[in-house]
Design a protein around this motif. Structure first.
Motif, PDB file in Angstrom:
ATOM      1  N   PRO A  67      16.524  14.252  17.982  1.00 39.88           N
ATOM      2  CA  PRO A  67      16.359  13.837  16.585  1.00 39.88           C
ATOM      3  C   PRO A  67      15.689  12.467  16.475  1.00 39.88           C
ATOM      4  O   PRO A  67      16.094  11.503  17.125  1.00 39.88           O
ATOM      5  N   ALA A  68      14.649  12.404  15.652  1.00 43.92           N
ATOM      6  CA  ALA A  68      13.913  11.148  15.464  1.00 43.92           C
ATOM      7  C   ALA A  68      13.346  11.130  14.054  1.00 43.92           C
ATOM      8  O   ALA A  68      12.924  12.159  13.529  1.00 43.92           O
ATOM      9  N   TYR A  69      13.352   9.955  13.454  1.00 45.46           N
ATOM     10  CA  TYR A  69      12.791   9.836  12.104  1.00 45.46           C
ATOM     11  C   TYR A  69      12.224   8.435  11.909  1.00 45.46           C
ATOM     12  O   TYR A  69      12.542   7.501  12.642  1.00 45.46           O
ATOM     13  N   CYS A  70      11.380   8.301  10.908  1.00 49.38           N
ATOM     14  CA  CYS A  70      10.716   7.037  10.610  1.00 49.38           C
ATOM     15  C   CYS A  70      11.154   6.546   9.239  1.00 49.38           C
ATOM     16  O   CYS A  70      11.077   7.289   8.255  1.00 49.38           O
ATOM     17  N   LEU A  71      11.634   5.304   9.188  1.00 53.70           N
ATOM     18  CA  LEU A  71      12.029   4.680   7.932  1.00 53.70           C
ATOM     19  C   LEU A  71      10.946   3.715   7.474  1.00 53.70           C
ATOM     20  O   LEU A  71      10.337   3.018   8.291  1.00 53.70           O
ATOM     21  N   GLY A  72      10.736   3.671   6.153  1.00 58.35           N
ATOM     22  CA  GLY A  72       9.752   2.767   5.592  1.00 58.35           C
ATOM     23  C   GLY A  72      10.369   1.479   5.112  1.00 58.35           C
ATOM     24  O   GLY A  72      11.506   1.129   5.454  1.00 58.35           O
ATOM     25  N   ARG A  73       9.626   0.774   4.292  1.00 61.05           N
ATOM     26  CA  ARG A  73       9.979  -0.572   3.832  1.00 61.05           C
ATOM     27  C   ARG A  73      11.339  -0.637   3.165  1.00 61.05           C
ATOM     28  O   ARG A  73      12.120  -1.559   3.384  1.00 61.05           O
ATOM     29  N   TYR A  74      11.645   0.368   2.331  1.00 59.07           N
ATOM     30  CA  TYR A  74      12.916   0.389   1.604  1.00 59.07           C
ATOM     31  C   TYR A  74      13.883   1.417   2.192  1.00 59.07           C
ATOM     32  O   TYR A  74      14.786   1.879   1.521  1.00 59.07           O
ATOM     33  N   TRP A  75      13.639   1.777   3.446  1.00 57.96           N
ATOM     34  CA  TRP A  75      14.452   2.728   4.186  1.00 57.96           C
ATOM     35  C   TRP A  75      14.377   4.139   3.609  1.00 57.96           C
ATOM     36  O   TRP A  75      15.336   4.903   3.647  1.00 57.96           O
ATOM     37  N   ASP A  76      13.209   4.470   3.081  1.00 55.45           N
ATOM     38  CA  ASP A  76      12.926   5.864   2.741  1.00 55.45           C
ATOM     39  C   ASP A  76      12.503   6.575   4.018  1.00 55.45           C
ATOM     40  O   ASP A  76      11.780   6.008   4.847  1.00 55.45           O
ATOM     41  N   ALA A  77      12.929   7.830   4.170  1.00 55.50           N
ATOM     42  CA  ALA A  77      12.491   8.616   5.312  1.00 55.50           C
ATOM     43  C   ALA A  77      11.055   9.064   5.052  1.00 55.50           C
ATOM     44  O   ALA A  77      10.793   9.819   4.115  1.00 55.50           O
ATOM     45  N   LYS A 132       0.849  -1.180   0.000  1.00 59.99           N
ATOM     46  CA  LYS A 132       0.000   0.000   0.000  1.00 59.99           C
ATOM     47  C   LYS A 132       0.889   1.236   0.000  1.00 59.99           C
ATOM     48  O   LYS A 132       2.083   1.165   0.238  1.00 59.99           O
ATOM     49  N   THR A 133       0.274   2.366  -0.267  1.00 60.87           N
ATOM     50  CA  THR A 133       1.016   3.613  -0.196  1.00 60.87           C
ATOM     51  C   THR A 133       1.494   3.809   1.237  1.00 60.87           C
ATOM     52  O   THR A 133       0.703   3.671   2.175  1.00 60.87           O
ATOM     53  N   PRO A 134       2.795   4.082   1.444  1.00 62.74           N
ATOM     54  CA  PRO A 134       3.304   4.216   2.804  1.00 62.74           C
ATOM     55  C   PRO A 134       2.518   5.236   3.609  1.00 62.74           C
ATOM     56  O   PRO A 134       2.238   6.341   3.143  1.00 62.74           O
ATOM     57  N   HIS A 135       2.121   4.843   4.798  1.00 63.29           N
ATOM     58  CA  HIS A 135       1.375   5.719   5.693  1.00 63.29           C
ATOM     59  C   HIS A 135       1.947   5.560   7.087  1.00 63.29           C
ATOM     60  O   HIS A 135       1.977   4.455   7.633  1.00 63.29           O
ATOM     61  N   VAL A 136       2.405   6.643   7.650  1.00 64.38           N
ATOM     62  CA  VAL A 136       3.029   6.596   8.965  1.00 64.38           C
ATOM     63  C   VAL A 136       1.958   6.412  10.027  1.00 64.38           C
ATOM     64  O   VAL A 136       0.997   7.186  10.080  1.00 64.38           O
ATOM     65  N   PRO A 137       2.076   5.387  10.871  1.00 67.75           N
ATOM     66  CA  PRO A 137       1.093   5.177  11.940  1.00 67.75           C
ATOM     67  C   PRO A 137       0.966   6.403  12.835  1.00 67.75           C
ATOM     68  O   PRO A 137       1.943   7.120  13.090  1.00 67.75           O
ATOM     69  N   ALA A 138      -0.254   6.644  13.321  1.00 71.98           N
ATOM     70  CA  ALA A 138      -0.517   7.819  14.141  1.00 71.98           C
ATOM     71  C   ALA A 138       0.348   7.847  15.394  1.00 71.98           C
ATOM     72  O   ALA A 138       0.778   8.917  15.838  1.00 71.98           O
ATOM     73  N   ALA A 139       0.622   6.673  15.969  1.00 70.60           N
ATOM     74  CA  ALA A 139       1.433   6.635  17.186  1.00 70.60           C
ATOM     75  C   ALA A 139       2.842   7.156  16.928  1.00 70.60           C
ATOM     76  O   ALA A 139       3.426   7.861  17.761  1.00 70.60           O
ATOM     77  N   ILE A 140       3.402   6.810  15.755  1.00 67.25           N
ATOM     78  CA  ILE A 140       4.743   7.280  15.429  1.00 67.25           C
ATOM     79  C   ILE A 140       4.733   8.781  15.170  1.00 67.25           C
ATOM     80  O   ILE A 140       5.640   9.509  15.593  1.00 67.25           O
ATOM     81  N   THR A 141       3.704   9.259  14.487  1.00 68.45           N
ATOM     82  CA  THR A 141       3.584  10.703  14.248  1.00 68.45           C
ATOM     83  C   THR A 141       3.540  11.464  15.565  1.00 68.45           C
ATOM     84  O   THR A 141       4.167  12.520  15.716  1.00 68.45           O
ATOM     85  N   SER A 142       2.816  10.935  16.529  1.00 69.09           N
ATOM     86  CA  SER A 142       2.709  11.584  17.833  1.00 69.09           C
ATOM     87  C   SER A 142       4.060  11.633  18.535  1.00 69.09           C
ATOM     88  O   SER A 142       4.430  12.651  19.137  1.00 69.09           O
ATOM     89  N   VAL A 143       4.813  10.544  18.455  1.00 65.87           N
ATOM     90  CA  VAL A 143       6.145  10.520  19.065  1.00 65.87           C
ATOM     91  C   VAL A 143       7.038  11.582  18.438  1.00 65.87           C
ATOM     92  O   VAL A 143       7.738  12.327  19.135  1.00 65.87           O
ATOM     93  N   LEU A 144       7.007  11.655  17.103  1.00 63.18           N
ATOM     94  CA  LEU A 144       7.848  12.629  16.401  1.00 63.18           C
ATOM     95  C   LEU A 144       7.497  14.063  16.787  1.00 63.18           C
ATOM     96  O   LEU A 144       8.371  14.930  16.859  1.00 63.18           O
ATOM     97  N   GLU A 145       6.219  14.311  17.041  1.00 60.40           N
ATOM     98  CA  GLU A 145       5.778  15.665  17.373  1.00 60.40           C
ATOM     99  C   GLU A 145       6.191  16.089  18.782  1.00 60.40           C
ATOM    100  O   GLU A 145       6.380  17.272  19.038  1.00 60.40           O
ATOM    101  N   HIS A 146       6.329  15.136  19.675  1.00 60.80           N
ATOM    102  CA  HIS A 146       6.540  15.484  21.085  1.00 60.80           C
ATOM    103  C   HIS A 146       7.946  15.237  21.601  1.00 60.80           C
ATOM    104  O   HIS A 146       8.316  15.785  22.640  1.00 60.80           O
ATOM    105  N   ILE A 147       8.725  14.431  20.924  1.00 62.56           N
ATOM    106  CA  ILE A 147      10.057  14.144  21.440  1.00 62.56           C
ATOM    107  C   ILE A 147      11.024  15.270  21.074  1.00 62.56           C
ATOM    108  O   ILE A 147      10.957  15.833  19.978  1.00 62.56           O
ATOM    109  N   ALA A 148      11.909  15.612  22.003  1.00 56.38           N
ATOM    110  CA  ALA A 148      12.823  16.738  21.799  1.00 56.38           C
ATOM    111  C   ALA A 148      14.227  16.266  21.476  1.00 56.38           C
ATOM    112  O   ALA A 148      15.212  16.838  21.953  1.00 56.38           O
TER     113      ALA A 148
END
Length: 258
Positions: free
Chosen positions: A116-126, A98-114
């Motif tokens: 550096p944090a990032y999310c990698l997908g299936r082929y290690w795309d940011a 499917k089209t990559p979609h970042v889970p809401a829980a990960i989005t929340s972590v990225l918004e609140h953590i102070a």
């Protein structure tokens, strides 16, 4: 992989008994809960005798095609599909991409953590990152970044060689970590194309890939030469959700400067 015929048969029976015949609610007048064996076999295009053997644990091996038909008719979840393939002694079948979609829980972590944090997908795309990560990885995640894929950034962007401390060892380790995921990607066109293209663009990637080294993304210390902050050192930790296993959440916690 080890075949577990009895376990496979018992699980298929439970799935069959929960499945409404012809998609209708299970009626009280039916003596058999869910689909009958002959009904399921007919819907899957296999013989009643063969399905019976499978359910009774008497089939030494079930083909991927037969298992796929059963899974589709029984409307299994992704977790159930994986369990079926493992019980049949087959490499787990991945669900349709499917089209990559970042889970809401990960989005929340990225918004609140102070940090550096990032999310990698299936082929290690940011797929997503926070402001701290964008500031740290300006040539990768910043507005001027041309390659959002971590491997392409590491091997195809010249600035990465100066930015990443001990680039040869880090690059070799990165390929070994990606190789640990490659068993689940083999045969996929996008994966095959990416590996081939990286091999054409980078002699180092080609050499590291040929080694076939395997390594998990264990916690590790990572050092970078930041253009304004100078040498910065982080402890990296990678998390993978139990359900969305194609995603990796990477956190970098800064080590205090001496």
């Amino acid at each position: 992989m080890v075949t577990r015929p009895k376990e496979l048969g018992c699980f298929l029976r439970r799935l069959r008994e929960r499945t409404a015949p012809q998609g209708a609610p299970i009626g009280r007048r039916r003596r058999t809960p869910g689909l009958r064996r002959e009904e399921l076999a007919t819907l899957c295009g296999i013989s009643v005798t063969w399905y019976t053997w499978i359910e009774q644990g008497r089939a030494p091996q079930v083909s991927p095609d037969t298992l796929a038909r059963l899974a589709d008719v029984l409307a299994v979840t992704d977790a159930e599909r994986r369990y079926l393939w493992e019980a049949a002694g087959l490499a787990p079948q991945r669900p349709a991409q499917k089209t990559p979609h970042v889970p809401a829980a990960i989005t929340s972590v990225l918004e609140h953590i102070a940090t550096p944090a990032y999310c990698l997908g299936r082929y290690w795309d940011a797929l997503a990152w926070n402001r701290e990560a964008e500031s740290l990885f300006a040539d990768w995640l910043g507005p001027q970044g041309q390659e959002r894929n971590l491997l392409r950034f590491m091997f195809c962007v010249p600035a990465a060689r100066d930015f990443v401390v001990d680039w040869p060892q880090r690059a070799r380790r990165l390929v070994a970590e990606f190789s640990a995921d490659a068993g689940n990607l083999a045969g996929e066109g996008q994966y095959e194309d990416m590996v081939a293209d990286l091999g054409r663009q980078s002699a180092e990637f080609r050499a590291y890939w040929a080694r076939r080294e395997i390594s998990f993304r264990d916690p590790a210390v990572k050092a970078f030469r930041h253009p304004t902050e100078g040498l910065v050192v982080y402890e990296q930790t990678t998390f993978a959700p139990l359900v969305e296993r194609d995603f990796k959440l990477v956190l970098l916690c800064a080590r205090p400067k001496n």
